[in-house]
Design a protein around this motif. Structure first.
Motif, PDB file in Angstrom:
ATOM      1  N   GLU A  18      16.993  -1.080 -20.855  1.00 12.36           N
ATOM      2  CA  GLU A  18      17.313  -2.389 -20.298  1.00 12.36           C
ATOM      3  C   GLU A  18      18.350  -3.105 -21.164  1.00 12.36           C
ATOM      4  OE1 GLU A  18      17.275  -5.169 -17.437  1.00 12.36           O
ATOM      5  OE2 GLU A  18      15.957  -3.412 -17.388  1.00 12.36           O
ATOM      6  N   TYR A  19      18.181  -3.034 -22.477  1.00 12.02           N
ATOM      7  CA  TYR A  19      19.153  -3.641 -23.386  1.00 12.02           C
ATOM      8  C   TYR A  19      20.510  -2.954 -23.279  1.00 12.02           C
ATOM      9  CZ  TYR A  19      15.961  -6.738 -25.905  1.00 12.02           C
ATOM     10  OH  TYR A  19      15.108  -7.753 -26.240  1.00 12.02           O
ATOM     11  N   ILE A  20      20.502  -1.623 -23.237  1.00 14.57           N
ATOM     12  CA  ILE A  20      21.759  -0.883 -23.137  1.00 14.57           C
ATOM     13  C   ILE A  20      22.472  -1.213 -21.832  1.00 14.57           C
ATOM     14  CG2 ILE A  20      22.779   1.431 -22.952  1.00 14.57           C
ATOM     15  CD1 ILE A  20      20.586   2.414 -24.834  1.00 14.57           C
ATOM     16  N   GLY A  21      21.685  -1.339 -20.748  1.00 14.07           N
ATOM     17  CA  GLY A  21      22.278  -1.703 -19.468  1.00 14.07           C
ATOM     18  C   GLY A  21      22.945  -3.066 -19.514  1.00 14.07           C
ATOM     19  N   ARG A  22      22.311  -4.021 -20.187  1.00 13.19           N
ATOM     20  CA  ARG A  22      22.906  -5.359 -20.314  1.00 13.19           C
ATOM     21  C   ARG A  22      24.212  -5.293 -21.119  1.00 13.19           C
ATOM     22  NH1 ARG A  22      19.539  -9.555 -17.793  1.00 13.19           N
ATOM     23  NH2 ARG A  22      17.904  -8.238 -16.917  1.00 13.19           N
ATOM     24  N   ILE A  23      24.194  -4.497 -22.176  1.00 10.74           N
ATOM     25  CA  ILE A  23      25.410  -4.335 -22.974  1.00 10.74           C
ATOM     26  C   ILE A  23      26.527  -3.731 -22.122  1.00 10.74           C
ATOM     27  CG2 ILE A  23      26.418  -3.125 -24.954  1.00 10.74           C
ATOM     28  CD1 ILE A  23      23.646  -3.260 -26.272  1.00 10.74           C
ATOM     29  N   TYR A  24      26.179  -2.746 -21.307  1.00 18.23           N
ATOM     30  CA  TYR A  24      27.151  -2.092 -20.439  1.00 18.23           C
ATOM     31  C   TYR A  24      27.763  -3.085 -19.458  1.00 18.23           C
ATOM     32  CZ  TYR A  24      28.941   1.061 -16.833  1.00 18.23           C
ATOM     33  OH  TYR A  24      29.734   1.699 -15.915  1.00 18.23           O
ATOM     34  N   MET A  25      26.923  -3.950 -18.880  1.00 14.88           N
ATOM     35  CA  MET A  25      27.428  -4.948 -17.935  1.00 14.88           C
ATOM     36  C   MET A  25      28.360  -5.938 -18.616  1.00 14.88           C
ATOM     37  SD  MET A  25      26.166  -4.103 -15.013  1.00 14.88           S
ATOM     38  CE  MET A  25      26.291  -5.559 -13.976  1.00 14.88           C
ATOM     39  N   CYS A  26      28.037  -6.291 -19.864  1.00 15.19           N
ATOM     40  CA  CYS A  26      28.899  -7.224 -20.600  1.00 15.19           C
ATOM     41  C   CYS A  26      30.241  -6.573 -20.929  1.00 15.19           C
ATOM     42  CB  CYS A  26      28.204  -7.680 -21.886  1.00 15.19           C
ATOM     43  SG  CYS A  26      26.778  -8.750 -21.620  1.00 15.19           S
ATOM     44  N   ILE A  27      30.221  -5.303 -21.329  1.00 14.97           N
ATOM     45  CA  ILE A  27      31.456  -4.597 -21.654  1.00 14.97           C
ATOM     46  C   ILE A  27      32.345  -4.481 -20.413  1.00 14.97           C
ATOM     47  CG2 ILE A  27      32.410  -2.356 -22.353  1.00 14.97           C
ATOM     48  CD1 ILE A  27      30.015  -2.019 -24.188  1.00 14.97           C
ATOM     49  N   ASN A  28      31.719  -4.271 -19.257  1.00 13.19           N
ATOM     50  CA  ASN A  28      32.468  -4.169 -18.001  1.00 13.19           C
ATOM     51  C   ASN A  28      32.902  -5.527 -17.452  1.00 13.19           C
ATOM     52  OD1 ASN A  28      32.642  -1.439 -17.706  1.00 13.19           O
ATOM     53  ND2 ASN A  28      30.849  -1.233 -16.397  1.00 13.19           N
ATOM     54  N   ARG A  29      32.602  -6.602 -18.193  1.00 11.77           N
ATOM     55  CA  ARG A  29      33.015  -7.955 -17.826  1.00 11.77           C
ATOM     56  C   ARG A  29      32.501  -8.347 -16.434  1.00 11.77           C
ATOM     57  NH1 ARG A  29      37.262  -9.914 -20.929  1.00 11.77           N
ATOM     58  NH2 ARG A  29      38.088 -11.099 -19.181  1.00 11.77           N
ATOM     59  N   SER A  30      31.243  -8.015 -16.172  1.00 12.05           N
ATOM     60  CA  SER A  30      30.630  -8.424 -14.909  1.00 12.05           C
ATOM     61  C   SER A  30      30.553  -9.950 -14.867  1.00 12.05           C
ATOM     62  CB  SER A  30      29.231  -7.815 -14.798  1.00 12.05           C
ATOM     63  OG  SER A  30      28.608  -8.214 -13.597  1.00 12.05           O
TER      64      SER A  30
END
Length: 326
Positions: free
Chosen positions: A284-296
């Motif tokens: 869940e944490y990694i997914g949130r980081i991924y969304m932030c990196i993708n500038r969602s």
């Protein structure tokens, strides 16, 4: 001094006019204040956006925003915060349960010197489901976000402009306004107001949305779930070690007792379940980081009425879809 009212709206076409009327009537009595109202439609399934458009046509002090899809209440609050021009910001619900005519109680506490004032209800008129969800959310914010135990958190609150300016710096997806406030100031208090029964419709918070809100709160502003996962892993490992020791001792004491298949399966299920739980939290944490990196984006605006950006777009200076600033 100017008061900005921010109201997230979802399927509230029948109640919204009453809420706006209550605000305007209250502000007529508080003639020493200027005011504005920001209505944010979170992609309602009824004609809420049409009601907002009509209200904006009737009064220039009412601003309207409309999302391109459902982003949630806290994203709607963030969108409203980026449009406020007042010194004090008051947030309330669109269903009439939070009495706009008692906004002066919150504002007076702000004038006394508090940074944030939350409404507290002696008799809540929510359903049992909603009250249970609020209770869980309250305990979660205490354990994970450091909320004082005596502080009551609600969707009806007033806040100083400088706190809002600090909150607006958060540009990542999945905003959680309670966490942003708690990390910005500790000068917070409660004031008792009346809580009404819902005038129209039903709550927009389903079980799925409540769970998503809780997950959002503890993964965005706290690493305690990760520490809890580590603790669970250590505990399960220790239990496994004790189980092995007991099996060896039992074999020596009772050599003819067969090692149980069911106990072995039970241990595997316990340990395996614990591992999957910990991996899920980490994922869940990694997914949130991924969304932030993708500038969602926090939200995408489809409608923008009576705001500076909306006027500019209307004049042909900016025809692009409005998104949260990056």
């Amino acid at each position: 001094m100017k008061i900005s009212y921010v109201i997230p709206c979802y399927n509230s076409s029948k109640a919204l006019k009453k809420v706006v009327f209550q605000i305007t009537e209250k502000m007529r009595l508080m003639s020493n204040y200027e005011y504005e109202i920001i209505l944010v439609d979170d992609f309602s399934r009824d004609d809420t956006m049409t009601v907002i458009q009509n209200l904006c046509k009737e009064c220039d002090s009412i601003k309207g925003l409309g999302f391109s899809r459902n982003f949630g209440q806290h994203a709607a609050l963030m969108a409203g915060f980026r449009q406020v021009t007042g010194d004090i910001i008051v947030c309330l619900d669109d269903d009439g349960q939070t009495p706009a005519e008692e906004a002066d109680k919150l504002i007076d506490k702000i004038i006394e010197g508090y940074d944030v004032v939350y409404a507290k209800y002696e008799n809540k008129m929510h359903s049992l489901f909603r009250n249970t969800g609020s209770y869980i959310n309250m305990r979660m914010t205490e354990k994970l976000l450091g909320k004082p135990e005596e502080l009551y958190i609600s969707s009806y609150f007033a806040v100083r402009r400088y706190v809002i300016d600090e909150i607006k710096k958060y540009e990542n997806p999945y905003p959680y306004v309670i966490g942003l406030i708690l990390r910005s100031t500790e000068n917070i208090c409660n004031v008792v107001v009346t809580h009404r029964a819902r005038q129209e419709g039903r709550s927009g918070y389903s079980l799925k949305k409540l769970i998503a809100l809780w997950v959002n709160g503890f993964t965005t502003f706290s690493v305690k779930p990760l520490r809890f996962a580590v603790l669970c892993g250590a505990l399960l490992s220790f239990m496994g070690f004790l189980c092995i020791v007991w099996t060896i001792i039992n074999k020596f004491l009772n050599p003819f007792v067969p090692i149980g298949w069911s106990s072995t399966i039970a241990v595997i299920l316990i340990v395996g379940g614990g591992i999957l739980l910990e991996l899920g939290v980490i994922g869940e944490y990694i997914g949130r980081i991924y969304m932030c990196i993708n500038r969602s984006p926090q939200y995408v605006l489809k409608e923008n009425i009576n705001t500076k950006e909306g006027m500019s777009a209307k004049q042909g200076k900016d025809s692009e879809t409005f998104r949260s600033p990056r």
